[in-house]
Scaffold this motif. Structure first.
Motif, PDB file in Angstrom:
ATOM      1  N   ASP A  14       0.572  -0.994   0.073  1.00 14.94           N
ATOM      2  CA  ASP A  14       0.479  -0.151   0.001  1.00 14.94           C
ATOM      3  C   ASP A  14       0.850   0.735  -0.156  1.00 14.94           C
ATOM      4  N   TRP A  15       0.097   2.344  -0.457  1.00 15.66           N
ATOM      5  CA  TRP A  15       0.892   3.762  -0.756  1.00 15.66           C
ATOM      6  C   TRP A  15       1.104   3.798   0.899  1.00 15.66           C
ATOM      7  N   THR A  16       2.084   4.766   0.829  1.00 14.80           N
ATOM      8  CA  THR A  16       2.655   4.909   2.942  1.00 14.80           C
ATOM      9  C   THR A  16       2.346   6.863   2.631  1.00 14.80           C
ATOM     10  N   VAL A  17       1.670   7.607   3.291  1.00 21.31           N
ATOM     11  CA  VAL A  17       0.818   8.523   2.967  1.00 21.31           C
ATOM     12  C   VAL A  17       1.341  10.084   3.720  1.00 21.31           C
ATOM     13  N   LEU A  18       2.514  10.660   3.381  1.00 20.48           N
ATOM     14  CA  LEU A  18       3.193  11.291   4.129  1.00 20.48           C
ATOM     15  C   LEU A  18       2.556  12.869   3.746  1.00 20.48           C
ATOM     16  N   ILE A  19       1.747  13.289   2.811  1.00 18.31           N
ATOM     17  CA  ILE A  19       1.124  14.149   2.961  1.00 18.31           C
ATOM     18  C   ILE A  19      -0.119  14.283   2.040  1.00 18.31           C
ATOM     19  N   ASN A  20      -1.548  14.008   3.149  1.00 19.28           N
ATOM     20  CA  ASN A  20      -3.315  14.223   2.621  1.00 19.28           C
ATOM     21  C   ASN A  20      -2.710  15.072   1.436  1.00 19.28           C
ATOM     22  N   VAL A  74      11.650  19.307  -4.133  1.00 17.50           N
ATOM     23  CA  VAL A  74      10.349  19.079  -3.658  1.00 17.50           C
ATOM     24  C   VAL A  74      10.172  18.177  -2.373  1.00 17.50           C
ATOM     25  N   LYS A  75       9.349  17.340  -2.157  1.00 21.24           N
ATOM     26  CA  LYS A  75       8.880  16.945  -0.805  1.00 21.24           C
ATOM     27  C   LYS A  75       8.067  15.391  -1.448  1.00 21.24           C
ATOM     28  N   ILE A  76       8.113  14.259  -1.211  1.00 21.31           N
ATOM     29  CA  ILE A  76       7.799  13.467  -0.892  1.00 21.31           C
ATOM     30  C   ILE A  76       6.742  12.913  -0.379  1.00 21.31           C
ATOM     31  N   THR A  77       5.156  12.864  -1.075  1.00 23.66           N
ATOM     32  CA  THR A  77       3.893  13.141  -0.434  1.00 23.66           C
ATOM     33  C   THR A  77       3.189  11.501  -0.087  1.00 23.66           C
ATOM     34  N   ARG A  78       4.603  10.556  -1.349  1.00 26.35           N
ATOM     35  CA  ARG A  78       3.602   9.087  -0.613  1.00 26.35           C
ATOM     36  C   ARG A  78       4.468   8.338  -1.320  1.00 26.35           C
ATOM     37  N   LEU A  84       8.037   7.083  -5.953  1.00 25.05           N
ATOM     38  CA  LEU A  84       7.906   7.985  -4.896  1.00 25.05           C
ATOM     39  C   LEU A  84       7.045   8.671  -5.719  1.00 25.05           C
ATOM     40  N   VAL A  85       6.178   9.240  -5.464  1.00 21.36           N
ATOM     41  CA  VAL A  85       5.010  10.705  -5.602  1.00 21.36           C
ATOM     42  C   VAL A  85       5.518  12.268  -4.861  1.00 21.36           C
ATOM     43  N   PHE A  86       5.782  13.189  -5.890  1.00 20.45           N
ATOM     44  CA  PHE A  86       6.472  14.719  -5.204  1.00 20.45           C
ATOM     45  C   PHE A  86       5.535  15.062  -5.313  1.00 20.45           C
ATOM     46  N   ASN A  87       5.472  16.206  -4.448  1.00 18.30           N
ATOM     47  CA  ASN A  87       4.502  17.371  -4.763  1.00 18.30           C
ATOM     48  C   ASN A  87       4.514  18.069  -5.686  1.00 18.30           C
ATOM     49  N   VAL A 120      -1.039   9.572 -12.430  1.00 18.75           N
ATOM     50  CA  VAL A 120       0.153   9.675 -11.501  1.00 18.75           C
ATOM     51  C   VAL A 120       1.235   9.568 -11.927  1.00 18.75           C
ATOM     52  N   ILE A 121       1.939  10.703 -11.008  1.00 16.11           N
ATOM     53  CA  ILE A 121       3.466  10.196 -11.672  1.00 16.11           C
ATOM     54  C   ILE A 121       4.538   9.603 -11.498  1.00 16.11           C
TER      55      ILE A 121
END
Length: 870
Positions: A449-455, A471-475, A490-493, A530-531
């Motif tokens: 599952d995705w670990t979400v850091l920024i909702n 950048v910030k890692i969002t998940r 990794l997904v960035f903002n 999603v990139i």
């Protein structure tokens, strides 16, 4: 009610319910790694259910082309044998993204079926989810109570998780569903068995017609469920089944969706439908499969040997096989059905008419190719039968015929049965399972599952304007596969990394934290809008701030090649004609590949003209003119080219270099001068009416010319620095040709002398002229000698051996009379004697050869040969 009217009525009904009517998306998916094809109406809208994008409207309706021939939803082997499964089918659907829910969905479905389409309420049943202890889900009493407003309780059935809980995959949005089933049996049949006892029992006249999915949960990687933040409606009604009901027939194939195709097959083959079950199955298979193949080609997916292309080729070959076996069609004919198909469905799906000629060309060539395969397979199968002792053909041999040559196993079984042989089906299935296990192991993957850091973090792509960003890692999540091992996504903002798409490869680069620690980005892809950035290692502190840096050199080279594809497209249309259309591309940092529609091989002059055209635009220093987020209609009005098979939104990005204007989401140079130079390296055929050009630009062209220059001077040096190296090379070729002729003459004399010697060495063994000997000849010389001697004797058994380049060769000739009367087989002989030279081989019963890596075993093989005559 005709099928076109049925489709229009459905769409107009939901248009009146404030739904936006959208066109069908292409069937081939480009940014969803979990699916090859759209296999349900909801697949094109996954990004909305996942919350990765906003829909143009919270209410949508459409008729979506779907294909179910691979993965979890695979109906291929049922197609033709029953009357309600298909490869390609239309899914009529209405959608609510966080708007209305169960009450409206149920009420409108009932209103449309019973009041608009006038389907008798007494032949309809509905199902609701009964609950599931494993997931700790209660019964869907809300849906049950809503249905009671419309349907008597004895027609509301409780369904299990298999039938009444819909999931898009192992993970993701899911929820309970209500199915609507219709019972179109005769009154006599209904009196014998209650319809509710046949719901979901695969009865051909008691079928599911509409599924209302109440999307309200998310399935996590550990199998648990969590409520979605918004509830959605996802419905799907089988268009072909609806036509069957409304046209009062007992089969989908009796509707006007299929009857024109069936009549055309009857006309072409001279066979009659509804007279013979095997013929009926074949006609249904062909009528169904031509639709799937035609729509796939129209959407840009050509048959090929891998991926989605392999699936399409498999469907078409299944149709060819049924025509070959049961309709006695040994020449191409399926392509002739495309006229009828485009006439019938072209108004709803204009791509069929626009791409008709290409579809016909591709199908015809594929038919011809597979018919040749079948012909070759029959020869190989006959050889296998000749070499078989007893009456059971090895499953391993049959699998080799199936796997290597594409010869269908059911055709193998049929032909064996007709000739008094049986197939070792258990052995075949064992080999097939081994292959499946290998394939499954190679592609096995587990996704956390995705670990979400920024909702609720929206992602922004800034890569058109920048190659670096803070950048910030969002998940993030871990993905494990046997091939790649552990990887992290990794997904960035926001991101400067371009995700693979439109033929262009994804960017590479790195992430750097404030301490200078670096994690390399190995690839960038897009999944459901999603990139996603791929890394081998997770950053030490995922919550830190990072600098994301794109590999500028690779991006620049890729941009040169991408812009060159646009100029190449323009050049081809200018040089060859406006019939040229792009049919695929691959844009890498080292080269570009461009597929296009054209009917013949390009001449040397045409290739030169294309190259010159592109290079003139490079020399012209044309600047990039980019328009982002302009309305689609406006871009087309300005002359922008849209590609078949691509999914475009209401707003698009248009790229212009001079007179070249295309819709494109990729990255490009700022000026054509940046490309430096364009060079075509190859031109070839991909399929009927499809050509492929491969080319290079910029640094790759410089390397190309440097390498050619180096090779030229090396060649000139070998020619003793001749002033005219081309003429010197021609002289060498002429001299070489003359010497070859002399050598051939000497070898013929040598073979003639050896033949005389061998003839004198033949010995009589039990009435057979026998000789086993090592000779100083090559394979061709041995064959000539063997056949010349064979022409003089009708009782010859000859085994000749030779040693060449450190390897051993065995050749066996047996007179055809001995093959027939003495049960001797040259192929079997060389296979068995091949073990002495650590090799193997085969051939025909009267002549066969084997090669091996152990010349020291030749003497033992020669000694053993005489044992075959005892």
């Amino acid at each position: 009610m005709k099928s076109q009217e049925i489709r229009a009525t459905f769409l107009n009904f939901f248009k009146d319910k404030q739904h936006a009517i959208v066109p069908s998306a292409p069937m081939v998916l480009k940014d969803d790694p979990t699916l090859m094809f759209v296999n349900s109406g909801m697949a094109p809208f996954k990004e909305f259910f996942l919350g990765n994008a906003e829909p143009k409207s919270s209410r949508i309706a459409d008729s979506q082309k779907c294909l179910r021939v691979s993965g979890k939803h695979n109906d291929l082997e049922e197609v033709g044998y029953d009357t309600y499964h298909h490869t390609l089918f239309e899914m009529l659907g209405n959608w609510s993204f966080g708007d209305y829910f169960k009450e409206e969905a149920i009420a409108w479905a009932w209103e449309l079926l019973t009041e608009v389409f006038k389907i008798d309420k007494d032949i309809l049943y509905v199902t609701v989810f009964e609950g599931d202890e494993g997931d700790k889900l209660p019964m869907d009493t809300e849906a049950y109570d809503l249905w009671k407003k419309h349907v008597p309780e004895n027609r509301i059935l409780k369904g299990n998780k298999k039938d009444n809980f819909w999931e898009m995959g192992d993970q993701g949005p899911c929820g309970p569903c209500s199915e609507i089933h219709v019972d179109i049996r005769s009154a006599e049949e209904k009196a014998k068995v209650d319809g509710k006892d046949l719901v979901n029992m695969d009865h051909p006249q008691v079928v599911e017609i509409w599924n209302l999915v109440f999307m309200q949960y998310n399935r996590k990687a550990n199998g648990s469920l969590e409520p979605l933040p918004n509830k959605h409606i996802d419905t799907g009604m089988g268009f072909e089944r609806l036509c069957m009901v409304l046209q009062n027939v007992q089969s989908n194939y009796d509707t006007d969706v299929f009857t024109p195709l069936i009549r055309e097959v009857e006309t072409i083959t001279g066979k009659n439908y509804s007279k013979d079950e095997k013929v009926d199955v074949a006609i249904r298979v062909i009528s169904d499969h031509v639709r799937a193949v035609a729509f796939s080609i129209a959407d840009g997916q050509l048959p090929s040997n891998n991926g989605a292309g392999y699936v399409i080729r498999r469907i078409l070959r299944r149709a060819v096989r049924y025509g070959f076996t049961f309709l006695d069609k040994k020449e191409p004919f399926i392509y002739r059905l495309v006229d009828v198909l485009s006439e019938k469905m072209g108004s709803a799906f204009p791509e069929l008419k626009q791409q008709k000629q290409l579809i016909q060309n591709v199908i015809k060539e594929e038919e011809q190719s597979f018919l040749r395969t079948l012909e070759q397979g029959l020869i190989l199968l006959n050889r296998i039968v000749e070499e078989t002792k007893g009456h059971t053909v090895s499953g391993e041999k049959a699998f080799e015929l199936y796997d290597t040559y594409g010869f269908p196993i059911d055709l193998t079984s049929l032909i064996l049965g007709e000739n008094g042989y049986k197939l070792d089906e258990a052995g075949f299935n064992k080999e097939l399972q081994k292959q499946k296990d290998r394939s499954r192991a190679a592609s096995e993957m587990s996704t956390d599952d995705w670990t979400v850091l920024i909702n609720d973090a929206d992602q922004e792509f800034i890569g058109y304007d920048a190659l670096e960003a803070n950048v910030k890692i969002t998940r993030y999540r871990k993905v494990t596969s046997k091939k790649e091992g552990d990887m992290y996504q990794l997904v960035f903002n926001l991101t400067p990394f371009y995700a693979e798409g439109g033929g262009q490869v994804g960017d590479k680069g790195y992430l750097e934290d404030v301490n200078g620690d670096v994690v390399y980005i190995l690839d960038t892809k897009k999944e459901n809008n999603v990139i996603i950035h791929f890394t081998k290692n997770l950053p030490k502190n995922v919550e830190a701030a990072f600098k994301a840096v794109v590999d500028a050199k690779q991006r620049y080279r890729t941009e040169c090649n991408h812009t060159a594809t646009h100029l190449l497209h323009q050049a081809l249309r200018e040089v060859l004609g406006t019939h040229v259309e792009q049919k695929g591309s691959a844009v890498h940092s080292k080269y570009l590949r461009f597929d296009f529609s054209h009917f013949s091989k390009l001449t040397v002059d045409e290739l030169r003209d294309v190259e010159n055209f592109v290079n003139a635009r490079i020399d012209g220093k044309l600047p990039l003119e980019e328009k982002r987020n302009i309305p689609m209609d406006e871009a087309i009005a300005q002359g922008a080219m849209a590609l078949f098979g691509e999914k475009y939104g209401d707003t698009v990005r248009a790229i212009r270099f001079g007179q070249s204007i295309e819709l494109c989401g990729g990255t490009h140079v700022k000026n054509t001068a940046d490309i430096w130079h364009f060079k075509i390296t190859s031109e070839s055929a991909v399929a009927a009416g499809i050509r492929r050009i491969e080319a290079i630009t910029n640094d790759a062209v410089k390397d190309f010319y440097q390498e050619n220059n180096r090779a030229f001077f090396e060649m000139k040096d070998l020619l003793n620095n001749a002033k005219e190296p081309v003429k010197a090379l021609q002289n060498l070729q002429e001299e070489n040709s003359s010497l070859k002729k002399q050598i051939e003459a000497l070898l013929k004399d040598k073979a003639k002398n050896i033949k005389g010697e061998l003839k004198g060495e033949l010995v009589d063994v039990n009435g057979i002229q026998f000789l086993a000997k090592k000779v100083d000849l090559d394979a061709a010389g041995i064959k000539d000698v063997a056949f010349e001697l064979g022409g003089q004797y009708n009782n010859l058994f000859l085994l000749l051996a030779a040693e060449q380049n450190g390897k051993a060769l065995l050749s066996c000739y047996i007179s055809k009379e001995l093959v027939a009367n003495k049960d001797l087989n040259a192929g079997q002989v060389v296979r068995e004697l091949g073990k002495f030279i650590q090799g193997g081989g085969g051939g025909q019963p009267f002549f066969a050869t084997a090669g091996g890596k152990n010349p020291s075993g030749i003497e033992a093989a020669l000694k053993e040969a005489k044992a075959y005559l005892n």
